[in-house]
Design an enzyme around this catalytic site. Structure first.
Site, PDB file in Angstrom:
ATOM      1  N   GLY A  91      44.831  40.846  48.566  1.00 52.03           N
ATOM      2  CA  GLY A  91      44.577  39.947  49.690  1.00 52.03           C
ATOM      3  C   GLY A  91      45.853  39.521  50.398  1.00 52.03           C
TER       4      GLY A  91
ATOM      5  N   GLN B 190      44.021  47.786  40.776  1.00 50.39           N
ATOM      6  CA  GLN B 190      43.280  47.388  39.577  1.00 50.39           C
ATOM      7  C   GLN B 190      41.929  48.087  39.413  1.00 50.39           C
ATOM      8  OE1 GLN B 190      43.418  42.934  39.149  1.00 50.39           O
ATOM      9  NE2 GLN B 190      44.902  43.062  40.803  1.00 50.39           N
TER      10      GLN B 190
ATOM     11  N   VAL C 114      55.249  30.514  42.828  1.00 50.19           N
ATOM     12  CA  VAL C 114      55.024  29.114  43.199  1.00 50.19           C
ATOM     13  C   VAL C 114      54.785  28.312  41.927  1.00 50.19           C
ATOM     14  CG1 VAL C 114      53.420  27.489  44.285  1.00 50.19           C
ATOM     15  CG2 VAL C 114      54.117  29.559  45.501  1.00 50.19           C
TER      16      VAL C 114
ATOM     17  N   CYS D 179      35.707  41.461  38.984  1.00 47.00           N
ATOM     18  CA  CYS D 179      34.912  42.667  38.771  1.00 47.00           C
ATOM     19  C   CYS D 179      34.052  42.552  37.517  1.00 47.00           C
ATOM     20  CB  CYS D 179      35.761  43.925  38.695  1.00 47.00           C
ATOM     21  SG  CYS D 179      34.731  45.375  38.897  1.00 47.00           S
TER      22      CYS D 179
ATOM     23  N   LYS E 139      34.014  38.526  42.437  1.00 51.10           N
ATOM     24  CA  LYS E 139      35.448  38.635  42.730  1.00 51.10           C
ATOM     25  C   LYS E 139      35.885  40.093  42.687  1.00 51.10           C
ATOM     26  CE  LYS E 139      36.392  33.954  41.007  1.00 51.10           C
ATOM     27  NZ  LYS E 139      36.568  33.337  42.325  1.00 51.10           N
ATOM     28  N   THR E 140      35.917  40.742  43.849  1.00 49.52           N
ATOM     29  CA  THR E 140      36.263  42.164  43.930  1.00 49.52           C
ATOM     30  C   THR E 140      37.148  42.443  45.150  1.00 49.52           C
ATOM     31  OG1 THR E 140      34.364  42.702  45.332  1.00 49.52           O
ATOM     32  CG2 THR E 140      33.999  42.816  42.973  1.00 49.52           C
ATOM     33  N   ALA E 141      37.804  43.619  45.128  1.00 51.41           N
ATOM     34  CA  ALA E 141      38.611  44.047  46.275  1.00 51.41           C
ATOM     35  C   ALA E 141      37.704  44.266  47.488  1.00 51.41           C
ATOM     36  CB  ALA E 141      39.372  45.326  45.940  1.00 51.41           C
ATOM     37  N   ALA E 142      36.469  44.686  47.229  1.00 54.12           N
ATOM     38  CA  ALA E 142      35.522  44.888  48.324  1.00 54.12           C
ATOM     39  C   ALA E 142      35.268  43.560  49.044  1.00 54.12           C
ATOM     40  CB  ALA E 142      34.220  45.463  47.780  1.00 54.12           C
TER      41      ALA E 142
ATOM     42  N   CYS F 136      30.571  46.561  43.805  1.00 55.45           N
ATOM     43  CA  CYS F 136      31.082  46.882  42.478  1.00 55.45           C
ATOM     44  C   CYS F 136      30.562  48.267  42.101  1.00 55.45           C
ATOM     45  CB  CYS F 136      30.565  45.816  41.497  1.00 55.45           C
ATOM     46  SG  CYS F 136      31.197  46.010  39.850  1.00 55.45           S
TER      47      CYS F 136
HETATM   48  P1  FAD Z   1      45.351  40.149  43.084  1.00 55.98           P
HETATM   49  O1  FAD Z   1      45.290  41.480  43.744  1.00 55.98           O
HETATM   50  O2  FAD Z   1      45.170  40.114  41.617  1.00 55.98           O
HETATM   51  O3  FAD Z   1      46.745  39.504  43.499  1.00 55.98           O
HETATM   52  C1  FAD Z   1      47.143  38.197  43.160  1.00 55.98           C
HETATM   53  C2  FAD Z   1      48.662  38.162  43.184  1.00 55.98           C
HETATM   54  O4  FAD Z   1      49.106  36.805  43.146  1.00 55.98           O
HETATM   55  C3  FAD Z   1      49.278  38.867  41.991  1.00 55.98           C
HETATM   56  O5  FAD Z   1      50.099  39.931  42.427  1.00 55.98           O
HETATM   57  C4  FAD Z   1      50.050  37.775  41.267  1.00 55.98           C
HETATM   58  O6  FAD Z   1      51.262  38.225  40.716  1.00 55.98           O
HETATM   59  C5  FAD Z   1      50.270  36.750  42.371  1.00 55.98           C
HETATM   60  N1  FAD Z   1      50.462  35.394  41.867  1.00 55.98           N
HETATM   61  C6  FAD Z   1      49.787  34.768  40.873  1.00 55.98           C
HETATM   62  N2  FAD Z   1      50.261  33.536  40.666  1.00 55.98           N
HETATM   63  C7  FAD Z   1      51.258  33.356  41.577  1.00 55.98           C
HETATM   64  C8  FAD Z   1      52.148  32.286  41.861  1.00 55.98           C
HETATM   65  N3  FAD Z   1      52.111  31.153  41.161  1.00 55.98           N
HETATM   66  N4  FAD Z   1      53.048  32.455  42.866  1.00 55.98           N
HETATM   67  C9  FAD Z   1      53.081  33.602  43.579  1.00 55.98           C
HETATM   68  N5  FAD Z   1      52.279  34.663  43.337  1.00 55.98           N
HETATM   69  C10 FAD Z   1      51.380  34.540  42.342  1.00 55.98           C
HETATM   70  N6  FAD Z   1      37.331  45.455  42.815  1.00 55.98           N
HETATM   71  C11 FAD Z   1      36.532  46.287  43.533  1.00 55.98           C
HETATM   72  O7  FAD Z   1      36.292  46.053  44.710  1.00 55.98           O
HETATM   73  N7  FAD Z   1      35.991  47.407  42.978  1.00 55.98           N
HETATM   74  C12 FAD Z   1      36.214  47.737  41.690  1.00 55.98           C
HETATM   75  O8  FAD Z   1      35.728  48.773  41.218  1.00 55.98           O
HETATM   76  C13 FAD Z   1      37.050  46.878  40.890  1.00 55.98           C
HETATM   77  N8  FAD Z   1      37.296  47.151  39.592  1.00 55.98           N
HETATM   78  C14 FAD Z   1      38.148  46.356  38.881  1.00 55.98           C
HETATM   79  C15 FAD Z   1      38.402  46.690  37.552  1.00 55.98           C
HETATM   80  C16 FAD Z   1      39.289  45.942  36.803  1.00 55.98           C
HETATM   81  C17 FAD Z   1      39.542  46.309  35.363  1.00 55.98           C
HETATM   82  C18 FAD Z   1      39.962  44.830  37.399  1.00 55.98           C
HETATM   83  C19 FAD Z   1      40.965  44.044  36.617  1.00 55.98           C
HETATM   84  C20 FAD Z   1      39.678  44.487  38.706  1.00 55.98           C
HETATM   85  C21 FAD Z   1      38.764  45.238  39.464  1.00 55.98           C
HETATM   86  N9  FAD Z   1      38.450  44.906  40.784  1.00 55.98           N
HETATM   87  C22 FAD Z   1      37.606  45.720  41.518  1.00 55.98           C
HETATM   88  C23 FAD Z   1      38.856  43.597  41.337  1.00 55.98           C
HETATM   89  C24 FAD Z   1      40.032  43.626  42.296  1.00 55.98           C
HETATM   90  O9  FAD Z   1      41.151  44.265  41.718  1.00 55.98           O
HETATM   91  C25 FAD Z   1      40.389  42.192  42.666  1.00 55.98           C
HETATM   92  O10 FAD Z   1      39.230  41.505  43.066  1.00 55.98           O
HETATM   93  C26 FAD Z   1      41.399  42.123  43.794  1.00 55.98           C
HETATM   94  O11 FAD Z   1      42.602  42.768  43.427  1.00 55.98           O
HETATM   95  C27 FAD Z   1      41.651  40.683  44.200  1.00 55.98           C
HETATM   96  O12 FAD Z   1      42.698  40.544  45.097  1.00 55.98           O
HETATM   97  P2  FAD Z   1      43.548  39.208  45.137  1.00 55.98           P
HETATM   98  O13 FAD Z   1      44.571  39.392  46.203  1.00 55.98           O
HETATM   99  O14 FAD Z   1      42.669  38.031  45.176  1.00 55.98           O
HETATM  100  O15 FAD Z   1      44.261  39.152  43.704  1.00 55.98           O
HETATM  101  C1  UQ1 Z   2      35.713  48.441  49.159  1.00 56.42           C
HETATM  102  O1  UQ1 Z   2      35.851  48.126  50.332  1.00 56.42           O
HETATM  103  C2  UQ1 Z   2      36.856  48.372  48.281  1.00 56.42           C
HETATM  104  O2  UQ1 Z   2      38.065  47.950  48.754  1.00 56.42           O
HETATM  105  C3  UQ1 Z   2      38.846  48.909  49.359  1.00 56.42           C
HETATM  106  C4  UQ1 Z   2      36.708  48.692  46.942  1.00 56.42           C
HETATM  107  O3  UQ1 Z   2      37.753  48.489  46.116  1.00 56.42           O
HETATM  108  C5  UQ1 Z   2      38.403  49.517  45.633  1.00 56.42           C
HETATM  109  C6  UQ1 Z   2      35.449  49.146  46.435  1.00 56.42           C
HETATM  110  O4  UQ1 Z   2      35.349  49.451  45.235  1.00 56.42           O
HETATM  111  C7  UQ1 Z   2      34.316  49.261  47.323  1.00 56.42           C
HETATM  112  C8  UQ1 Z   2      33.033  49.766  46.785  1.00 56.42           C
HETATM  113  C9  UQ1 Z   2      34.448  48.898  48.660  1.00 56.42           C
HETATM  114  C10 UQ1 Z   2      33.267  48.932  49.617  1.00 56.42           C
HETATM  115  C11 UQ1 Z   2      33.320  50.116  50.521  1.00 56.42           C
HETATM  116  C12 UQ1 Z   2      32.296  50.926  50.823  1.00 56.42           C
HETATM  117  C13 UQ1 Z   2      32.535  52.066  51.767  1.00 56.42           C
HETATM  118  C14 UQ1 Z   2      30.945  50.774  50.254  1.00 56.42           C
END
Ligand code: FAD
Ligand code: UQ1
Length: 409
Positions: free
Chosen positions: A14, A40, A75, A158, A302-305, A338
Site C-alpha cells: 500500500g 507475500q 516510526v 489473507c 486483509k489482502t493485496a487485492a 483471495c
Molecule cells: P505490507 O505490504 O505488509 O507493508 C507494511 C509495511 O509497513 C512493511 O514493509 C513494514 O516493514 C512497514 N512498517 C511496519 N511498522 C512500521 C513502522 N513502525 N514504521 C515504518 N514502517 C513500518 N493478498 C492477496 O491479495 N492475495 C493473496 O493470495 C495473498 N496471499 C498471502 C499469503 C501470505 C502467506 C501472506 C503473509 C499474505 C498474503 N496476502 C495476499 C496479503 C497481502 O500480502 C497483504 O494484504 C498486503 O501486502 C498488505 O499491504 P500493506 O501495505 O497493508 O502491508
Molecule cells: C489482485 O488485485 C491482487 O493484487 C495485485 C492480488 O494480489 C496478488 C490477488 O491475489 C488478486 C486475486 C487480485 C484481484 C485481481 C483480479 C484480476 C481478480
C-alpha cells in the site's frame, strides 16, 4: 528535522502504491525500515515448492518511486496533533498529509513456545519467508503421523492462507505416495472454513474429498516442541484444553496492529487498528490522515487485492483533500479477493465484499480451475510488480463491468 507535503508510513504494497500515485506532488517521504520487499502472496507457492523465494523478493531501494525520499527508519511514535512522527533513531518528521500503510504485525510470540518451535524439526509457517521454505522441505520429508494446520483467534492477513497450506500439503503427500500414512487436521478458531457462503460450500466439499479433519473453535495456545505436542484451547468450552501430537505443524500466526499504531491517538481503541471512515478511508480523528491496507479497522479481508481498491479510493480522496475539496470523489466498497490454492494446480478465485461474492470473470469462480491457478502463479505477480506498487492497478472493477456488459448483450 525533515518536512514533507505527504508522509507515507510503511513501504509495503500500500505504501509503495500510494507513493507512486503522489510522487508528482513533489514532496513525498516514505518511512520503511526493511531493505527487502517481499511479494507475500507468493509465500503460499514457495511453501508448496511451486515458486522460489528469490522470485518473490526485490530490493526496496529499486522500488521507491522517483521523486520520493526513502527514510530508512521506523516510526516509534505518532504525534498527529502536531502533524509529526518520532522515529526510532530519535529524529522527527513533520507533514501536511499522512498516509498510514504499516500493515499488520505477525505475533508468533502470543503462542507460548511458538518462536522456539519454528526452529525445531516439523514446525513451519508460510507467513514468514524462511519458514515458508521450511514448509516445502517438511512436506517433502514427511513420512507418517499427523500434519496439523492452525488458524488463530485474531484478525489475520489473507485468512485463506493457512487452508491453502493444508490443501497443498495434501497434494504433495499424495504425489509422494505417503498420504495414507498421514492424518491431516485443520484446526481453526473460527466456527467455519470461510465467511462467504458461496466459497464455504466449495471448501467444505474439498476438505471432505481430501479427508481433512476440520476442527472448529480450536485455538492454538502452546507448542511443546521437545515432545512435538500442540496445545489447543476449546473456545466454546472455557478452561478445556486438548493436545495433539504432530509430525508437521503449520502455524497461522496471531496478528495485531503494529505497536506504534496501537499506542497512538490514531487507533480504534477496541482493536488497535487505524480508525477510518470505512468508505472514504480518512482517519475519523485527523482530517489530514488517510489509511491504506492491512493496518485499518475496515471490515474487508486483509489482502493485496483489497489494497488495490484502497489505492483507488485514497488516490482520489487525498487529491480532493490536497486541492481543498471537502466532498470526496471515491468510496471503498469493501472488496477483497483471495485465490484459494486447493492443490498444486487448482485455484478457487474467491472475490467478495462484506455483502457476498463479487466475481470478475464470466465463469463460476467457486469451482477450482487450472486457469485460476495460472492467474495466481503468473498473472497476479505481474500485476503486483508492474501495476499495484506502481500505482497503476486500481482493482478489477473495470474488467468486471466489461464482462458483465458482454454477458448482458
Ligand atoms: P505490507 O505490504 O505488509 O507493508 C507494511 C509495511 O509497513 C512493511 O514493509 C513494514 O516493514 C512497514 N512498517 C511496519 N511498522 C512500521 C513502522 N513502525 N514504521 C515504518 N514502517 C513500518 N493478498 C492477496 O491479495 N492475495 C493473496 O493470495 C495473498 N496471499 C498471502 C499469503 C501470505 C502467506 C501472506 C503473509 C499474505 C498474503 N496476502 C495476499 C496479503 C497481502 O500480502 C497483504 O494484504 C498486503 O501486502 C498488505 O499491504 P500493506 O501495505 O497493508 O502491508
Ligand atoms: C489482485 O488485485 C491482487 O493484487 C495485485 C492480488 O494480489 C496478488 C490477488 O491475489 C488478486 C486475486 C487480485 C484481484 C485481481 C483480479 C484480476 C481478480
Amino acid at each position: 528535522s525533515q518536512h514533507f507535503k505527504l508522509l507515507i508510513v510503511g513501504g509495503g504494497s500500500g505504501g509503495l502504491g500510494t507513493a507512486s500515485k503522489f510522487a508528482k506532488c513533489g514532496s513525498v517521504g516514505i518511512i520503511e525500515p526493511r531493505e527487502k520487499h517481499f511479494y507475500q502472496p507468493g509465500f503460499t507457492l514457495v511453501g508448496g515448492g511451486l515458486m522460489s523465494l528469490e522470485a518473490n523478493v526485490k530490493n526496496e531501494a529499486d522500488l521507491i518511486p522517483k521523486n520520493t525520499t526513502w527514510v530508512r527508519d521506523k516510526v516509534k511514535k505518532f504525534e498527529p496533533k502536531e502533524n509529526k512522527v518520532i522515529l526510532r533513531s530519535g529524529g522527527e518528521i513533520s507533514y501536511d498529509y499522512m498516509v498510514v500503510a504499516m500493515g499488520i504485525d505477525l505475533r508468533f510470540d502470543l503462542i507460548k513456545g511458538a518462536l522456539e518451535a519454528l526452529e525445531t524439526p516439523g514446525v513451519c509457517s508460510n507467513y514468514h519467508p524462511k519458514y515458508a521454505q521450511k514448509h516445502f522441505q517438511e512436506a517433502m520429508k514427511f513420512q507418517k503421523g499427523t500434519a496439523l494446520f492452525t488458524f488463530p483467534n485474531t484478525p489475520i492477513k489473507c485468512a485463506g492462507a493457512p487452508q491453502k497450506a493444508c490443501y497443498i500439503t495434501d497434494s504433495l503427500l499424495r504425489q509422494r505416495g505417503v498420504r495414507q500414512n498421514a492424518k491431516i487436521i485443520y484446526a481453526t478458531s473460527l466456527p467455519r472454513l470461510f465467511g462467504i457462503e458461496k466459497y464455504l460450500k466449495s471448501l467444505e466439499k474439498i476438505a471432505k474429498e481430501k479427508d481433512i479433519d476440520v476442527r472448529t473453535r480450536w485455538n492454538l495456545v502452546e507448542v511443546k516442541a521437545k515432545e512435538k505436542i500442540a496445545v489447543f484451547e476449546m473456545l466454546d468450552e472455557p478452561g478445556k484444553l486438548e493436545e495433539v501430537q504432530y509430525s508437521l505443524l503449520h502455524i497461522g500466526p496471531p496478528c495485531s496492529a503494529p505497536e506504534a499504531l496501537r499506542n497512538s491517538e490514531l487507533a480504534d481503541e477496541k482493536t488497535g487498528f487505524l480508525d477510518v471512515n470505512p468508505k472514504t478511508l480518512q482517519s475519523t480523528k485527523f482530517e489530514n490522515v488517510f489509511g491504506v491496507g492491512d493496518c485499518m479497522n475496515t471490515a474487508n479481508a486483509k489482502t493485496a487485492a483489497a489494497v488495490s481498491s484502497h489505492l483507488k479510493t485514497v488516490g482520489m480522496n487525498l487529491k480532493d483533500a490536497m486541492e481543498g475539496r471537502s466532498c470526496f470523489s471515491a468510496e471503498y466498497d469493501g472488496y477483497a479477493s483471495c485465490p484459494l490454492v486447493v492443490s498444486t494446480n487448482r485455484v478457487i478465485l474467491a472475490e467478495f465484499n462484506p455483502q457476498g461474492a463479487c466475481e470478475t470473470f464470466p465463469f463460476d469462480q467457486s469451482k477450482p480451475t487450472y486457469i485460476a491457478y495460472l492467474m495466481k502463479r503468473y498473472f497476479m505477480p505481474f500485476l503486483y510488480w508492474n501495476g499495484l506498487i506502481k500505482g497503476l492497478w486500481n482493482g478489477p472493477a473495470t474488467i468486471r463491468k466489461c464482462f458483465s456488459c458482454v454477458k448482458k448483450s
